[in-house]
Design a protein around this motif. Structure first.
Motif, PDB file in Angstrom:
ATOM      1  N   GLU A 107      54.893   7.473  68.651  1.00 28.08           N
ATOM      2  CA  GLU A 107      55.940   7.392  67.633  1.00 28.08           C
ATOM      3  C   GLU A 107      56.066   5.950  67.140  1.00 28.08           C
ATOM      4  O   GLU A 107      55.749   4.999  67.878  1.00 28.08           O
ATOM      5  N   VAL A 109      58.964   3.403  64.753  1.00 34.11           N
ATOM      6  CA  VAL A 109      60.347   3.329  64.282  1.00 34.11           C
ATOM      7  C   VAL A 109      60.395   2.415  63.067  1.00 34.11           C
ATOM      8  O   VAL A 109      59.922   1.266  63.117  1.00 34.11           O
ATOM      9  N   SER A 111      62.869   1.189  59.396  1.00 34.74           N
ATOM     10  CA  SER A 111      64.254   0.884  59.027  1.00 34.74           C
ATOM     11  C   SER A 111      64.543   1.311  57.597  1.00 34.74           C
ATOM     12  O   SER A 111      63.754   1.043  56.682  1.00 34.74           O
ATOM     13  N   ARG A 134      60.329   7.708  63.338  1.00 36.26           N
ATOM     14  CA  ARG A 134      61.776   7.728  63.587  1.00 36.26           C
ATOM     15  C   ARG A 134      62.426   6.620  62.751  1.00 36.26           C
ATOM     16  O   ARG A 134      61.761   5.677  62.331  1.00 36.26           O
ATOM     17  N   TRP A 135      63.738   6.742  62.555  1.00 36.50           N
ATOM     18  CA  TRP A 135      64.403   5.847  61.606  1.00 36.50           C
ATOM     19  C   TRP A 135      65.623   5.140  62.203  1.00 36.50           C
ATOM     20  O   TRP A 135      66.385   5.746  62.951  1.00 36.50           O
ATOM     21  N   ILE A 136      65.780   3.872  61.808  1.00 39.64           N
ATOM     22  CA  ILE A 136      67.033   3.149  62.010  1.00 39.64           C
ATOM     23  C   ILE A 136      67.828   3.305  60.720  1.00 39.64           C
ATOM     24  O   ILE A 136      67.359   2.914  59.645  1.00 39.64           O
ATOM     25  N   SER A 149      71.774   4.390  65.998  1.00 37.58           N
ATOM     26  CA  SER A 149      70.647   5.214  65.546  1.00 37.58           C
ATOM     27  C   SER A 149      69.324   4.619  66.033  1.00 37.58           C
ATOM     28  O   SER A 149      68.362   5.350  66.280  1.00 37.58           O
ATOM     29  N   TYR A 150      69.280   3.307  66.175  1.00 36.59           N
ATOM     30  CA  TYR A 150      68.065   2.666  66.688  1.00 36.59           C
ATOM     31  C   TYR A 150      67.806   3.080  68.139  1.00 36.59           C
ATOM     32  O   TYR A 150      66.679   3.438  68.507  1.00 36.59           O
ATOM     33  N   ALA A 153      66.428   6.409  68.266  1.00 31.65           N
ATOM     34  CA  ALA A 153      65.062   6.518  67.741  1.00 31.65           C
ATOM     35  C   ALA A 153      64.012   6.065  68.753  1.00 31.65           C
ATOM     36  O   ALA A 153      62.869   6.496  68.698  1.00 31.65           O
ATOM     37  N   LEU A 154      64.404   5.188  69.666  1.00 35.30           N
ATOM     38  CA  LEU A 154      63.456   4.659  70.642  1.00 35.30           C
ATOM     39  C   LEU A 154      63.148   5.678  71.739  1.00 35.30           C
ATOM     40  O   LEU A 154      63.989   6.491  72.104  1.00 35.30           O
ATOM     41  N   THR A 158      57.363   5.165  71.850  1.00 34.89           N
ATOM     42  CA  THR A 158      57.401   4.236  70.718  1.00 34.89           C
ATOM     43  C   THR A 158      56.295   3.191  70.859  1.00 34.89           C
ATOM     44  O   THR A 158      56.194   2.519  71.886  1.00 34.89           O
ATOM     45  N   VAL A 161      57.832  -0.968  66.186  1.00 27.96           N
ATOM     46  CA  VAL A 161      59.068  -1.032  65.420  1.00 27.96           C
ATOM     47  C   VAL A 161      58.825  -1.992  64.263  1.00 27.96           C
ATOM     48  O   VAL A 161      58.430  -3.145  64.474  1.00 27.96           O
TER      49      VAL A 161
END
Length: 399
Positions: A107, A109, A111, A134-136, A149-150, A153-154, A158, A161
Motif C-alpha cells: 500500500e 499513502v 495526501s 490510502r489517503w490523508i 485519517s493518516y 491509512a497506515l 505501507t 508516504v
C-alpha cells in the motif's frame, strides 16, 4: 539580520516594468546574477563533460557546482543531488523506480493537500503495480491535514508516504516530521514535495524526515528545472532503465542524456544569490543561507500581516481559504460569487499580477469544495508594502 527591499529589487530587470508580481507560487522573477551565470556558461567555451581542456572542464565544473550548491541549500550530501527538467518529471521518474520494488498487497499513502504532481504519478504507478492507495484527508475547517485519517491509512503494508511540505494553493505547512516518523516506524519511505516550501523556508531534508525531496529553483528566483535530494544509500538501491554506456554511478544514473550545463550554473548561482539576501550574512554558504532566509522570512511575514489585515477589511466580499496555523505567505480566496478570472483581468489592468485558477491542486479543490477558479496571491522576497497597498486598492475597485 535584515533584508533591504530596495537593494534587492535592483537585481531584477523585470521589476522595471512597474508590474507588482504576486504570482510567486507559479514562478518568481529572475535576478541578473542568475541570468549572467547562464549566459557565461552557455557562451563558453563549453563542450560536453570531460577533463581534457577548458571547454569540457567548464561543463564538469557546472555539474559539480550545482550539486555542491544544492547540497548546501537542502543539507544533503552532494552525491544525493539529482537534476531533472521539473519536479513533476522527477516524481514520475522516481514513482517508476520505486514501483519496481512494490509487490501485490503493498500500500501507499497520499495526501489530499498535494499538488497533482505528487499525486497522479503515484496513483498511476500503484495501478500498474496492483498496489492499494490510502489517503490523508484535509480538515475543511482549518485546511490542515487530518492526522487521524493518516493513522488509519497506515499499516504494516505501507511502503511509501508521499506528502507536501507546504500546499501550493492554501499555504498549509503540515507537521512533516511527525508524519515521517510514523511512516518510518513501519519501514515506509517518505517522498516530500518541497516545491512551495523551499521558496519560503530554509530546507533541512534530514530534519524534515524525508527520504526523497523535490523542489524547483524557478520558484525561488532561479531557472526552470527540478532538483531531487535523496539519501545516497537509497539511491544506490534503485536501478532505473538507462542506456548501457551511460554512467551507472549515483546520482548520474538518474540523469538521462546530456545535462543542460547553463541551467545547472544558473541554479547554482541562485543559491549564492539567496545566501546574500542579508548583506551582513557571514560564514559558510549554509550559514549565510540560514541568516539570509531568516531575514527573508521576517520580511515576508511582515508583508503577510499587512495583506491579511487588508483582506480582512473586505468582510464577506472576500472568503479566505488559507486558514492553517502554520502556512506560507500564500492566500487563496473566493470573491463573493464573482468570477476570479474577471478579478485577474482587472488587477492586470492596474499592473498587478495575481492569477485565477486551480493551480494543478486537483485534490485540494475537490476536498475543500473550492470555487474553480479562485484567486491566488503569493508573496516573494522582492514584494514591498507599497505593492501590497496597490493590490488592495485594485481589488477594492473590482469588488
Amino acid at each position: 539580520m535584515a533584508l533591504d527591499p530596495t537593494a534587492l529589487r535592483a537585481h531584477f530587470p523585470a521589476l522595471a516594468s512597474g508590474l507588482a508580481f504576486f504570482d510567486g507560487p507559479a514562478g518568481t522573477q529572475t535576478p541578473t546574477p542568475v541570468a549572467d551565470a547562464i549566459t557565461a556558461t552557455l557562451t563558453g567555451p563549453l563542450s560536453n563533460r570531460g577533463t581534457f581542456g577548458e571547454s569540457d572542464l567548464n561543463a564538469e565544473h557546472a555539474v559539480h557546482g550545482f550539486r555542491a550548491a544544492y547540497a548546501d541549500l537542502l543539507k544533503m550530501p552532494a552525491e544525493g543531488i539529482v537534476h531533472g527538467r521539473s519536479a513533476t518529471q522527477l516524481t514520475y521518474d522516481f514513482s517508476r523506480h520505486l514501483a519496481k520494488t512494490w509487490r501485490s498487497g503493498d500500500e501507499i499513502v497520499l495526501s489530499r493537500l498535494d499538488h497533482d504532481a505528487n499525486v497522479r504519478p503515484w496513483v498511476q504507478a500503484a495501478e500498474r503495480a496492483g498496489v492499494a492507495v490510502r489517503w490523508i484527508e484535509i480538515d475543511p475547517a482549518t485546511t490542515e491535514l487530518d492526522l487521524d485519517s493518516y493513522e488509519l491509512a497506515l499499516s504494516d503494508r505501507t511502503r511509501l508516504v508521499a506528502v507536501t511540505a507546504a500546499s501550493n494553493v492554501v499555504g498549509t505547512i503540515p507537521p512533516l516530521r511527525r508524519i515521517a516518523d510514523q511512516a518510518h516506524e513501519l519501514g515506509a519511505l517518505v517522498f516530500v514535495d518541497g516545491v512551495h516550501y523551499a521558496a519560503h523556508h530554509l530546507v533541512d531534508v534530514p530534519a524534515l524526515g524525508a527520504d526523497l525531496f523535490v523542489c524547483s529553483p524557478y520558484k525561488f528566483l532561479g531557472p526552470h528545472c527540478g532538483v531531487l535530494a535523496g539519501v545516497p544509500e537509497l539511491l544506490e538501491s534503485l536501478h532505473p532503465d538507462k542506456l548501457v554506456p551511460s554512467p551507472d554511478v549515483v546520482p548520474e544514473r538518474f540523469e538521462l542524456g546530456t545535462l543542460p550545463y547553463e541551467i545547472l550554473a544558473g541554479a547554482a548561482a541562485t543559491v549564492d544569490f539567496l545566501a546574500a539576501l542579508d548583506p551582513g550574512a557571514a560564514g559558510t554558504r549554509r550559514e549565510r543561507l540560514a541568516q539570509s532566509m531568516a531575514a527573508m522570512h521576517d520580511h515576508e511575514t511582515a508583508l503577510r500581516a499587512r495583506l491579511q489585515e487588508g483582506l480582512d477589511g473586505f468582510g464577506d466580499a472576500v472568503t479566505l481559504h488559507s486558514r492553517a496555523r502554520e502556512r506560507t505567505p500564500t492566500f487563496l480566496m473566493s470573491l463573493g460569487g464573482r468570477d476570479a478570472r474577471d478579478a485577474q483581468t482587472h488587477l492586470t489592468s492596474r499592473k498587478v499580477v495575481a492569477v485565477a485558477g486551480s493551480f494543478y491542486a486537483y485534490e485540494p479543490f475537490r476536498a475543500l469544495d473550492l470555487d474553480d477558479p479562485a484567486l491566488r496571491v503569493g508573496l516573494a522576497p522582492y514584494n514591498t508594502a507599497e505593492e501590497i497597498d496597490r493590490l488592495l486598492v485594485a481589488l477594492d475597485e473590482f469588488l
